[in-house]
Scaffold this motif. Structure first.
Motif, short mmCIF file in Angstrom:
data_model
loop_
_atom_site.label_atom_id
_atom_site.label_comp_id
_atom_site.label_asym_id
_atom_site.label_seq_id
_atom_site.Cartn_x
_atom_site.Cartn_y
_atom_site.Cartn_z
N GLY A 27 0.81 -1.22 0.00
CA GLY A 27 0.00 0.00 0.00
C GLY A 27 0.84 1.27 0.00
O GLY A 27 0.30 2.36 -0.10
N GLY A 28 2.16 1.13 0.14
CA GLY A 28 3.04 2.28 0.00
C GLY A 28 3.55 2.89 1.28
O GLY A 28 4.11 3.99 1.25
N VAL A 29 3.44 2.21 2.43
CA VAL A 29 3.90 2.83 3.67
C VAL A 29 5.38 2.58 3.96
O VAL A 29 5.92 3.18 4.88
CB VAL A 29 3.07 2.38 4.90
N GLY A 30 6.04 1.76 3.20
CA GLY A 30 7.44 1.41 3.49
C GLY A 30 8.41 2.55 3.21
O GLY A 30 8.37 3.17 2.16
N GLU A 31 9.26 2.83 4.17
CA GLU A 31 10.29 3.87 4.06
C GLU A 31 11.52 3.42 4.81
O GLU A 31 11.45 2.64 5.76
CB GLU A 31 9.81 5.20 4.67
N ILE A 32 12.66 3.95 4.41
CA ILE A 32 13.91 3.76 5.15
C ILE A 32 14.46 5.16 5.41
O ILE A 32 14.58 5.96 4.48
CB ILE A 32 14.91 2.90 4.36
N ASN A 33 14.76 5.46 6.68
CA ASN A 33 15.23 6.82 7.01
C ASN A 33 16.71 6.98 6.66
O ASN A 33 17.36 6.06 6.17
CB ASN A 33 14.92 7.18 8.46
N LYS A 34 17.22 8.16 6.93
CA LYS A 34 18.62 8.47 6.56
C LYS A 34 19.62 7.59 7.28
O LYS A 34 20.75 7.42 6.82
CB LYS A 34 18.91 9.95 6.83
N ASN A 35 19.22 7.00 8.42
CA ASN A 35 20.10 6.09 9.16
C ASN A 35 19.92 4.64 8.73
O ASN A 35 20.41 3.73 9.38
CB ASN A 35 19.84 6.21 10.66
N ARG A 36 19.16 4.44 7.63
CA ARG A 36 18.90 3.12 7.04
C ARG A 36 18.04 2.23 7.94
O ARG A 36 18.15 1.01 7.92
CB ARG A 36 20.20 2.40 6.68
N HIS A 37 17.17 2.84 8.75
CA HIS A 37 16.24 2.09 9.58
C HIS A 37 14.88 2.08 8.92
O HIS A 37 14.34 3.15 8.61
CB HIS A 37 16.12 2.71 10.98
N PRO A 38 14.27 0.90 8.71
CA PRO A 38 12.94 0.84 8.10
C PRO A 38 11.86 1.25 9.10
O PRO A 38 12.10 1.28 10.31
CB PRO A 38 12.80 -0.63 7.72
N ASN A 39 10.68 1.55 8.59
CA ASN A 39 9.56 1.90 9.46
C ASN A 39 8.61 0.72 9.66
O ASN A 39 7.43 0.90 9.91
CB ASN A 39 8.79 3.10 8.89
N PHE A 40 9.13 -0.49 9.56
CA PHE A 40 8.32 -1.68 9.76
C PHE A 40 9.17 -2.78 10.37
O PHE A 40 10.40 -2.77 10.27
CB PHE A 40 7.71 -2.17 8.44
N MET A 41 8.48 -3.71 11.05
CA MET A 41 9.16 -4.90 11.59
C MET A 41 8.25 -6.09 11.37
O MET A 41 7.08 -6.08 11.78
CB MET A 41 9.43 -4.77 13.08
N VAL A 42 8.79 -7.11 10.71
CA VAL A 42 8.06 -8.35 10.53
C VAL A 42 8.35 -9.23 11.74
O VAL A 42 9.50 -9.55 12.03
CB VAL A 42 8.50 -9.07 9.23
N VAL A 43 7.29 -9.60 12.45
CA VAL A 43 7.42 -10.45 13.64
C VAL A 43 7.08 -11.88 13.23
O VAL A 43 6.02 -12.13 12.66
CB VAL A 43 6.45 -9.97 14.76
N ASP A 44 8.00 -12.77 13.53
CA ASP A 44 7.74 -14.19 13.26
C ASP A 44 8.05 -14.99 14.51
O ASP A 44 8.32 -14.43 15.57
CB ASP A 44 8.54 -14.68 12.05
N LYS A 45 8.00 -16.31 14.40
CA LYS A 45 8.19 -17.16 15.58
C LYS A 45 9.59 -17.03 16.17
O LYS A 45 9.80 -17.37 17.32
CB LYS A 45 7.88 -18.62 15.23
N ASN A 46 10.55 -16.54 15.39
CA ASN A 46 11.92 -16.38 15.89
C ASN A 46 12.17 -15.00 16.50
O ASN A 46 13.26 -14.76 17.01
CB ASN A 46 12.91 -16.62 14.76
N SER A 47 11.20 -14.10 16.44
CA SER A 47 11.37 -12.76 17.00
C SER A 47 11.24 -12.82 18.52
O SER A 47 10.29 -13.40 19.04
CB SER A 47 10.31 -11.80 16.45
N SER A 48 12.20 -12.22 19.20
CA SER A 48 12.14 -12.21 20.66
C SER A 48 11.35 -11.00 21.14
O SER A 48 11.21 -10.00 20.43
CB SER A 48 13.55 -12.18 21.25
N VAL A 49 10.85 -11.11 22.36
CA VAL A 49 10.10 -10.00 22.95
C VAL A 49 10.99 -8.77 23.07
O VAL A 49 10.55 -7.65 22.81
CB VAL A 49 9.52 -10.42 24.32
#
Length: 123
Positions: A27-49
């Motif tokens: 839908g077009g919300v993806g961005e990467i800032n000047k520090n190369r950090h995205p504005n999204f995180m994909v959480v899967d079974k391997n993602s820790s709290v």
């Protein structure tokens, strides 16, 4: 140049499962800032709290993000962080995922909003 930076929009960020993130990215919300950090995180079974908490805190600190969308089942994992976030911006919106329907009773922001109003005021 100053006018452009004064009217520059803010971002929506997403923390959620793969289907949710892909949908919003398409839908077009993806961005990467000047520090190369995205504005999204994909959480899967391997993602820790702790990874999810750090991502949420990073999004809260970023001045280019106004809205954080988070799957409600992921929000449950870091409920203490979400409950401690009391600033109006960035707004935190809990959304359903494909596998987990939305439960309004778990939404801390909605509970806060309900506490601000008396139902008798609307009669």
């Amino acid at each position: 140049m100053a006018l452009h930076s004064a009217i520059k929009g803010k971002l929506v960020s997403v923390i959620g499962d793969e289907d949710t993130c892909v949908g919003f990215l398409l839908g077009g919300v993806g961005e990467i800032n000047k520090n190369r950090h995205p504005n999204f995180m994909v959480v899967d079974k391997n993602s820790s709290v702790s990874e999810i908490e750090e991502c949420f805190k990073r999004f809260v600190r970023r001045d280019d993000i106004d809205i954080i969308l988070i799957n409600q089942n992921v929000a449950e994992m870091i409920r203490h962080c979400i409950d401690s976030h009391t600033q109006p911006v960035p707004s935190v919106l809990e959304i359903p995922s494909k596998d987990h329907p939305y439960d309004a009773s778990k939404d801390s922001i909605l509970r806060r909003a309900r506490g601000m109003f008396n139902p008798d005021d609307f009669k």
